[in-house]
Design a protein around this motif. Structure first.
Motif, mmCIF file in Angstrom:
data_model
loop_
_atom_site.group_PDB
_atom_site.id
_atom_site.type_symbol
_atom_site.label_atom_id
_atom_site.label_comp_id
_atom_site.label_asym_id
_atom_site.label_seq_id
_atom_site.Cartn_x
_atom_site.Cartn_y
_atom_site.Cartn_z
ATOM 1 N N GLY A 469 0.721 -1.171 -0.052
ATOM 2 C CA GLY A 469 0.013 0.035 0.012
ATOM 3 C C GLY A 469 0.943 1.284 -0.020
ATOM 4 N N ILE A 470 1.908 1.135 0.593
ATOM 5 C CA ILE A 470 2.750 2.252 0.346
ATOM 6 C C ILE A 470 3.140 2.899 -0.811
ATOM 7 C CG2 ILE A 470 5.252 3.215 1.070
ATOM 8 C CD1 ILE A 470 3.709 2.891 3.488
ATOM 9 N N GLN A 471 3.275 1.855 -2.000
ATOM 10 C CA GLN A 471 3.472 2.230 -3.335
ATOM 11 C C GLN A 471 2.272 3.115 -3.786
ATOM 12 O OE1 GLN A 471 6.527 1.358 -4.194
ATOM 13 N NE2 GLN A 471 6.857 0.091 -2.528
ATOM 14 N N LEU A 472 1.209 2.691 -3.430
ATOM 15 C CA LEU A 472 -0.198 3.519 -3.883
ATOM 16 C C LEU A 472 -0.093 4.920 -3.546
ATOM 17 C CD1 LEU A 472 -2.704 1.069 -3.724
ATOM 18 C CD2 LEU A 472 -1.401 1.603 -5.610
ATOM 19 N N ILE A 473 0.421 5.161 -1.923
ATOM 20 C CA ILE A 473 0.640 6.461 -1.340
ATOM 21 C C ILE A 473 1.704 7.225 -2.030
ATOM 22 C CG2 ILE A 473 1.085 7.514 0.937
ATOM 23 C CD1 ILE A 473 -0.229 5.240 2.324
ATOM 24 N N VAL A 474 2.758 6.564 -2.339
ATOM 25 C CA VAL A 474 3.691 7.426 -2.960
ATOM 26 C C VAL A 474 3.154 7.884 -4.468
ATOM 27 C CG1 VAL A 474 6.175 7.188 -4.005
ATOM 28 C CG2 VAL A 474 5.656 6.416 -1.879
ATOM 29 N N LEU A 475 2.536 7.177 -5.103
ATOM 30 C CA LEU A 475 1.935 7.406 -6.413
ATOM 31 C C LEU A 475 1.153 8.557 -6.446
ATOM 32 C CD1 LEU A 475 1.435 7.052 -9.438
ATOM 33 C CD2 LEU A 475 -0.135 5.389 -8.838
ATOM 34 N N ALA A 476 0.157 8.573 -5.083
ATOM 35 C CA ALA A 476 -0.724 9.587 -4.955
ATOM 36 C C ALA A 476 0.146 10.880 -4.830
ATOM 37 C CB ALA A 476 -1.392 9.330 -3.735
ATOM 38 N N PHE A 477 1.175 10.843 -4.020
ATOM 39 C CA PHE A 477 2.207 12.243 -3.668
ATOM 40 C C PHE A 477 2.750 12.489 -4.879
ATOM 41 C CE2 PHE A 477 1.558 10.862 0.734
ATOM 42 C CZ PHE A 477 1.222 12.194 1.236
ATOM 43 N N ILE A 478 3.135 11.587 -5.925
ATOM 44 C CA ILE A 478 3.752 12.195 -7.031
ATOM 45 C C ILE A 478 2.501 12.873 -8.066
ATOM 46 C CG2 ILE A 478 4.729 11.314 -9.364
ATOM 47 C CD1 ILE A 478 6.102 9.032 -7.636
ATOM 48 N N LEU A 479 1.534 12.174 -7.940
ATOM 49 C CA LEU A 479 0.585 12.982 -8.790
ATOM 50 C C LEU A 479 0.114 14.424 -8.117
ATOM 51 C CD1 LEU A 479 -2.109 10.108 -9.364
ATOM 52 C CD2 LEU A 479 -0.498 10.852 -10.735
ATOM 53 N N ILE A 480 0.190 14.468 -6.860
ATOM 54 C CA ILE A 480 -0.074 15.775 -6.211
ATOM 55 C C ILE A 480 1.140 16.835 -6.621
ATOM 56 C CG2 ILE A 480 0.084 17.214 -4.032
ATOM 57 C CD1 ILE A 480 -1.331 14.617 -2.691
ATOM 58 N N LEU A 481 2.349 16.338 -6.641
ATOM 59 C CA LEU A 481 3.564 17.134 -7.184
ATOM 60 C C LEU A 481 3.484 17.473 -8.612
ATOM 61 C CD1 LEU A 481 6.661 15.520 -5.364
ATOM 62 C CD2 LEU A 481 5.488 17.339 -4.823
ATOM 63 N N GLY A 482 2.784 16.570 -9.404
ATOM 64 C CA GLY A 482 2.518 16.881 -10.912
ATOM 65 C C GLY A 482 1.636 18.006 -10.981
ATOM 66 N N THR A 483 0.731 18.488 -10.203
ATOM 67 C CA THR A 483 -0.058 19.514 -10.420
ATOM 68 C C THR A 483 0.487 20.861 -9.948
ATOM 69 O OG1 THR A 483 -1.234 19.117 -7.877
ATOM 70 C CG2 THR A 483 -2.127 18.081 -9.809
ATOM 71 N N TYR A 484 1.703 20.961 -9.437
ATOM 72 C CA TYR A 484 2.241 22.189 -8.888
ATOM 73 C C TYR A 484 2.832 22.968 -10.149
ATOM 74 C CZ TYR A 484 5.271 25.298 -6.278
ATOM 75 O OH TYR A 484 6.078 26.502 -6.030
ATOM 76 N N THR A 485 2.378 24.109 -10.247
ATOM 77 C CA THR A 485 2.890 25.272 -11.071
ATOM 78 C C THR A 485 3.420 26.445 -10.725
ATOM 79 O OG1 THR A 485 0.482 25.946 -11.299
ATOM 80 C CG2 THR A 485 0.985 24.363 -12.845
#
Length: 503
Positions: A469-485
């Motif tokens: 499940g840690i991998q899914l949480i890491v993926l979620a945080f990468i997606l969050i960083l991907g929205t940073y402009t």
């Protein structure tokens, strides 16, 4: 403009599902949060001895099973010449041995291993038949009724009734209690009075767990059904024991040991406590409980070893994304530092840095010569790959001849990635100059070092390998960083002059 609501929903779903899988893994499989934890395993051996009478022999011993606080990992029997099987009789397990003809002294051994497991749950059901009301003779009936009336006045349910009854029986000034205790053992009196009062109960055999104990005997205790589960009572004190050091062995409520075709039978118990790794305990529990285990722990050990490194790559990817998006650090390639960090894990940090600088530096010199030959891109990259292989082979041989064993691990570097890195840096040198090469090369090396430190952290390695499940949480945080402009930290220096003017 495209709505970001689906993205945010996906991020929340990934985090929630990742947390669920992580907690499920911890609670159901008992995987610890931190590395290096050990689990206690009790190994209990029952030794059965009797004298065979020269006729067919059948031996039946009450066998334990998973219960609150203890998970039965495995069981085995040592009984040369006997057939052995495990059967269910009257809602309880028994081990049975049989032999056509037995003569003289006989010894049979039964061994069981129990994992101390706070998440273990007993599968025992409630009473399967109505309580049979026993009978008392003369004064005993009066004494029993007196104790029942006293316990009823001071209790509110079956559990508190049992507790008050045991207190009354332990009262040395009670004539009713002494009258009954003169005829029966205390646990027998408790069982008979509870049945007389219509309360579901039974007598069970319990072992007191003590490391290194030998020739221990089963202790009888009482259990009462509270409507949801069986509650254990010590007849000597009336306390509701919490199973911290009590192992329920015999729940048959019939007999501990039956021997047909023999005499002078007896059974004694020995026990020893062991410490095992958390992973070993988890795997044993999964096998014992037949749990659906879709984790990488169900794979062969060779594949598990491979995945132990692969599962660290998402952590490296997260660090790279953070450094590039938030900090603004320049690197040569997006995930080249992650692969270099993987090589550092195999080579160790200092030899890895030296090897990386030597290979890339030498490759740049040779690449600058190839650029003068005006080769096509495909041919030039292929030539660089061959050169990198030759450089690695040369450095490995030199390290061996010089006795530098750390240099032998340089073969772990990804040759294709190094070749592309040399090609990119060479083009960058020609187009942007040496300064940009130093910035991107240094940024790549710094990122690789930070990723290496994360990958070699024992806590991170433990969590990524044991909790998918840690991998899914890491993926979620990468997606969050991907929205940073917004602005990167490295870009703030561009506004330093404006800030100084305001002052």
């Amino acid at each position: 403009m495209t709505s970001r609501i689906p993205l945010y929903v996906s991020i929340v779903a990934l985090i929630l599902f990742g947390l669920y899988l992580t907690l499920f893994r911890h609670i159901t499989y008992g995987v610890p949060w931190t590395p290096g934890e050990t689990k206690q395993v009790w190994e209990v051996e029952a030794r059965i001895q009797f004298d065979a009478l020269g006729k067919p022999v059948k031996v039946s011993l009450a066998a334990p099973e998973t219960q609150e606080g203890f998970t039965l990992l495995n069981e085995s029997a040592s009984s040369p010449g006997y057939g052995v099987s495990y059967v269910n009789v009257n809602n309880s397990r028994r081990a049975e041995w049989s032999k056509r003809i037995g003569n003289g002294p006989q010894s049979i051994y039964y061994k069981a291993q129990f994992l101390v497991d706070p998440h273990a749950i007993s599968n025992k059901k409630g009473p399967d038949k109505p309580v049979t009301t026993p009978s008392f003779d003369g004064p005993e009936a009066t004494a029993a009724q007196s104790l029942i009336n006293q316990a009823e006045e001071r209790s509110s349910d079956d559990v508190t009734f049992t507790r008050e009854l045991i207190k009354a029986l332990n009262d040395t000034n009670s004539q009713s209690a002494q009258l009954l205790l003169d005829k029966m053992e205390k646990y027998q009196v408790i069982e008979k009075i509870l049945s007389y009062a219509g309360i579901p109960n039974k007598i069970i055999g319990v072992l007191q767990l003590e490391d290194g104990r030998r020739r221990q005997m089963i202790e009888p205790m009482n259990q009462v059904w509270n409507g949801k589960k069986w509650v254990l009572f010590d007849p000597r004190s009336g306390s509701q024991d919490q199973h911290s050091n009590l192992l329920i062995w015999d729940e048959s409520n019939i007999s501990l040991l039956d021997v047909i075709g023999g005499q002078h039978s007896r059974v004694q118990f020995s026990m020893i406590k062991q410490e095992v790794s958390a992973n070993q305990a988890t795997n044993s529990k999964v096998n014992a409980d037949n749990l659906l285990n879709l984790s990488i722990h169900s794979l062969p050990l060779e594949e598990q070893t491979m995945f132990k490194t692969i599962m660290l790559i998402p952590i490296g990817a997260f660090i790279v994304v953070f450094l590039r998006v938030i900090v603004g650090l320049k690197t040569s390639g997006t995930f080249m530092p992650v692969l270099i960090a993987v090589a550092f894990v195999q080579t160790q940090l200092l030899p890895g840095i030296i090897g990386f600088l030597l290979i890339v530096g030498t490759g740049l010199v040779i690449r600058s010569y190839l650029s003068k030959l005006n080769l096509l891109l495909v041919a030039r990259i292929s030539a660089v790959i061959i050169v990198v292989i030759l450089i690695i082979a040369l450095f490995t041989v030199l390290s061996f001849k010089l006795g530098i064993t750390q240099g032998l691990t340089i073969t772990f570097f990804p040759m294709i990635i190094l070749s592309w890195t040399i090609e990119r840096m060479s083009i960058l040198w020609e187009e942007e100059g040496a300064k940009e090469v130093m910035l991107q090369g240094g940024g790549s090396l710094l990122t690789a070092i930070l990723v290496y430190l994360a990958m070699t952290n024992s806590y991170i390695r433990h969590l990524t390998f044991n909790f998918i499940g840690i991998q899914l949480i890491v993926l979620a945080f990468i997606l969050i960083l991907g929205t940073y402009t917004g602005y990167r930290l490295s870009e703030l220096r561009r506004f330093k002059a404006l800030a100084e003017d305001e002052l």
